[in-house]
Design a protein around this motif. Structure first.
Motif, PDB file in Angstrom:
ATOM      1  N   GLU A  27      -5.756 -14.585 -37.859  1.00 53.95           N
ATOM      2  CA  GLU A  27      -4.892 -14.539 -36.579  1.00 53.95           C
ATOM      3  C   GLU A  27      -3.979 -15.328 -36.237  1.00 53.95           C
ATOM      4  N   GLN A  28      -4.154 -16.666 -36.993  1.00 56.74           N
ATOM      5  CA  GLN A  28      -3.047 -17.558 -36.753  1.00 56.74           C
ATOM      6  C   GLN A  28      -1.602 -17.253 -37.174  1.00 56.74           C
ATOM      7  N   GLN A  31      -0.228 -14.529 -34.929  1.00 57.70           N
ATOM      8  CA  GLN A  31       0.690 -15.168 -33.933  1.00 57.70           C
ATOM      9  C   GLN A  31       1.840 -16.010 -34.401  1.00 57.70           C
ATOM     10  N   ARG A  35       5.675 -14.528 -32.930  1.00 64.66           N
ATOM     11  CA  ARG A  35       6.284 -15.469 -32.040  1.00 64.66           C
ATOM     12  C   ARG A  35       7.985 -15.285 -32.292  1.00 64.66           C
TER      13      ARG A  35
END
Length: 89
Positions: A27-28, A31, A35
């Motif tokens: 998930e990181q 993300q 971005r």
């Protein structure tokens, strides 16, 4: 941004992560990529690491499903117990 964090975990270390930890790491990565502020080379590195994490999560889910399917059913389809999970299957 930490430019070195994409290579912290090698394949063996990814395999040792719990499902939950691997999912958080994935998930990181998602993300960071969403971005759009990551350089191209770093994006490719993150994507490759994310794919390894996804594969590790899928492997764990498949193993869990195999264990669930080992539930033995009795007459009428009612569960009557479980069969041991044989990793050789």
């Amino acid at each position: 941004m930490d430019e070195g964090n994409g290579s912290i975990l090698d394949d063996g270390e990814i395999e040792k992560l719990s499902f939950e930890d691997a999912l958080v790491a994935l998930e990181q990565i998602v993300q960071q990529l969403e971005r759009g502020d990551v350089p191209l080379d770093k994006s490719i590195e993150l994507y490759e690491r994310g794919e390894k994490l996804r594969e590790a999560c899928q492997k764990r889910l498949d193993a869990a499903q195999a264990r669930i399917e080992k539930i033995v059913t009795g007459p009428g389809g009612a569960p009557s117990g479980t069969a041991p999970f044989d990793k050789a299957d």
